[in-house]
Design an enzyme around this catalytic site. Structure first.
Site, short mmCIF file in Angstrom:
data_model
loop_
_atom_site.label_atom_id
_atom_site.label_comp_id
_atom_site.label_asym_id
_atom_site.label_seq_id
_atom_site.Cartn_x
_atom_site.Cartn_y
_atom_site.Cartn_z
N LYS A 176 0.84 -1.20 0.00
CA LYS A 176 0.00 0.00 0.00
C LYS A 176 0.88 1.26 0.00
CE LYS A 176 -3.86 -2.32 2.34
NZ LYS A 176 -4.82 -2.22 3.48
N TYR A 184 -12.22 -2.75 -3.44
CA TYR A 184 -12.78 -2.80 -2.09
C TYR A 184 -14.32 -2.76 -2.11
CZ TYR A 184 -8.21 -2.35 0.22
OH TYR A 184 -6.94 -2.57 0.70
N PHE A 237 -15.68 3.50 7.25
CA PHE A 237 -14.28 3.86 6.96
C PHE A 237 -13.96 3.85 5.46
CE2 PHE A 237 -14.27 -0.76 7.87
CZ PHE A 237 -13.67 -1.26 6.72
N ARG A 295 -2.05 -14.61 3.79
CA ARG A 295 -2.77 -13.91 4.87
C ARG A 295 -2.06 -14.10 6.21
NH1 ARG A 295 -6.97 -10.24 3.97
NH2 ARG A 295 -7.92 -10.88 5.93
N THR A 303 -5.88 -7.84 10.29
CA THR A 303 -6.22 -6.54 9.68
C THR A 303 -5.73 -5.40 10.57
OG1 THR A 303 -8.13 -7.55 8.60
CG2 THR A 303 -8.13 -5.15 8.80
N ARG A 351 2.40 -7.01 9.07
CA ARG A 351 1.74 -5.94 9.82
C ARG A 351 2.22 -5.90 11.27
NH1 ARG A 351 -4.18 -7.23 7.22
NH2 ARG A 351 -4.02 -5.93 5.34
N ASN A 391 -1.94 0.03 7.25
CA ASN A 391 -1.43 -1.30 7.59
C ASN A 391 -0.56 -1.95 6.50
OD1 ASN A 391 -3.53 -1.91 5.90
ND2 ASN A 391 -4.64 -3.21 7.34
N HIS A 404 -1.68 -5.40 1.42
CA HIS A 404 -2.94 -6.11 1.17
C HIS A 404 -2.64 -7.55 0.76
CE1 HIS A 404 -6.81 -7.19 -0.67
NE2 HIS A 404 -6.09 -7.69 -1.66
N GLU A 449 -9.21 -10.32 -8.03
CA GLU A 449 -8.26 -9.21 -7.89
C GLU A 449 -7.16 -9.27 -8.96
OE1 GLU A 449 -8.99 -8.62 -3.08
OE2 GLU A 449 -7.13 -9.56 -3.74
N1 UDP Z 1 -9.78 -0.83 7.30
C1 UDP Z 1 -9.90 0.32 8.06
N2 UDP Z 1 -10.66 0.26 9.20
C2 UDP Z 1 -11.31 -0.86 9.59
C3 UDP Z 1 -11.19 -2.03 8.81
C4 UDP Z 1 -10.42 -1.98 7.67
O1 UDP Z 1 -9.32 1.34 7.73
O2 UDP Z 1 -11.97 -0.86 10.63
C5 UDP Z 1 -8.95 -0.80 6.09
C6 UDP Z 1 -7.60 -1.50 6.28
O3 UDP Z 1 -6.62 -0.77 5.54
C7 UDP Z 1 -7.84 -2.86 5.69
C8 UDP Z 1 -8.75 -2.51 4.53
O4 UDP Z 1 -9.60 -1.48 5.04
O5 UDP Z 1 -6.64 -3.49 5.30
C9 UDP Z 1 -9.58 -3.64 4.00
O6 UDP Z 1 -10.33 -4.20 5.05
P1 UDP Z 1 -10.48 -5.77 5.20
O7 UDP Z 1 -11.52 -6.03 6.24
O8 UDP Z 1 -10.67 -6.38 3.86
O9 UDP Z 1 -9.06 -6.19 5.82
P2 UDP Z 1 -7.82 -6.96 5.17
O10 UDP Z 1 -8.38 -8.00 4.23
O11 UDP Z 1 -6.98 -5.93 4.47
O12 UDP Z 1 -7.09 -7.57 6.33
MG MG Z 2 -9.74 -7.81 2.69
#
Ligand code: UDP
Ligand code: MG
Length: 152
Positions: A12, A52, A60, A88, A94, A105, A115, A118, A129
């Site tokens: 990112k 997304y 958010f 993952r 996350t 992370r 964070n 991705h 994707e």
């Molecule tokens: N995110 C955020 N606030 C939240 C949850 C997610 O800003 O409460 C952002 C964060 O950058 C995250 C992205 O949105 O990586 C995508 O969310 P997702 O739930 O898909 O998490 P990921 O798959 O990236 O772990």
């Molecule tokens: Mg995700």
């Protein structure tokens, strides 16, 4: 059963700015995964909204899109055994504060909205994707070190 998969991993804007691109690539290389696509992108808002799309109702979401528009990102596709789930696990949770040390992370981030990286959350998501970011176009080649990573 574990199978060969492809996953979409993306450094990112904060990861690019903080000089973590090489570190993140190195972790996937050293783990044994094969790099099959790599590109720096300055993505459009439309592409990020598609990427997304599952989160568009979240409070958010506007902040997330603004964050992802704040600088270039580095997208890549990594291939190998159980690549989606393992990717993952290498990423961590996350929320970086909930991520174990040793994860990307957990080693390099503190806040959920910053964070660093991705990773696709399922095989179908990964294929979607890879289609969005690379038009599905990945490289096919034999990795010479493969015999030293996978049992015969
Ligand atoms: N995110 C955020 N606030 C939240 C949850 C997610 O800003 O409460 C952002 C964060 O950058 C995250 C992205 O949105 O990586 C995508 O969310 P997702 O739930 O898909 O998490 P990921 O798959 O990236 O772990
Ligand atoms: Mg995700």
């Amino acid at each position: 059963m574990s199978t060969t998969e492809q996953t979409y991993i993306m450094v990112k804007p904060d990861g690019v700015q903080r000089g973590l691109v090489g570190e993140i690539i190195a972790r996937f290389e050293k783990r044994g995964f094969k790099l099959v696509a790599l590109k720096m992108f300055t993505p459009s808002k439309e592409l990020l909204e598609k990427h997304y799309a599952d989160l568009k109702e979240k409070s958010f979401f506007p902040r997330l899109v603004a964050y992802m528009l704040s600088g270039p990102v580095v997208g890549m596709v990594w291939e190998g055994l159980d690549a989606v789930k393992t990717g993952r696990a290498m990423l961590g949770a996350t929320n970086p504060l909930a991520s174990a040390p040793g994860t990307i992370r957990g080693d390099y981030a503190l806040q959920v909205g910053m964070n660093v990286c991705h990773g696709s959350d399922a095989v179908e998501t990964a294929q979607h994707e890879i289609g969005l970011w690379f038009g599905g176009e990945v490289n096919q080649y034999k990795l010479s070190r493969q015999e030293w990573i996978y049992e015969a």
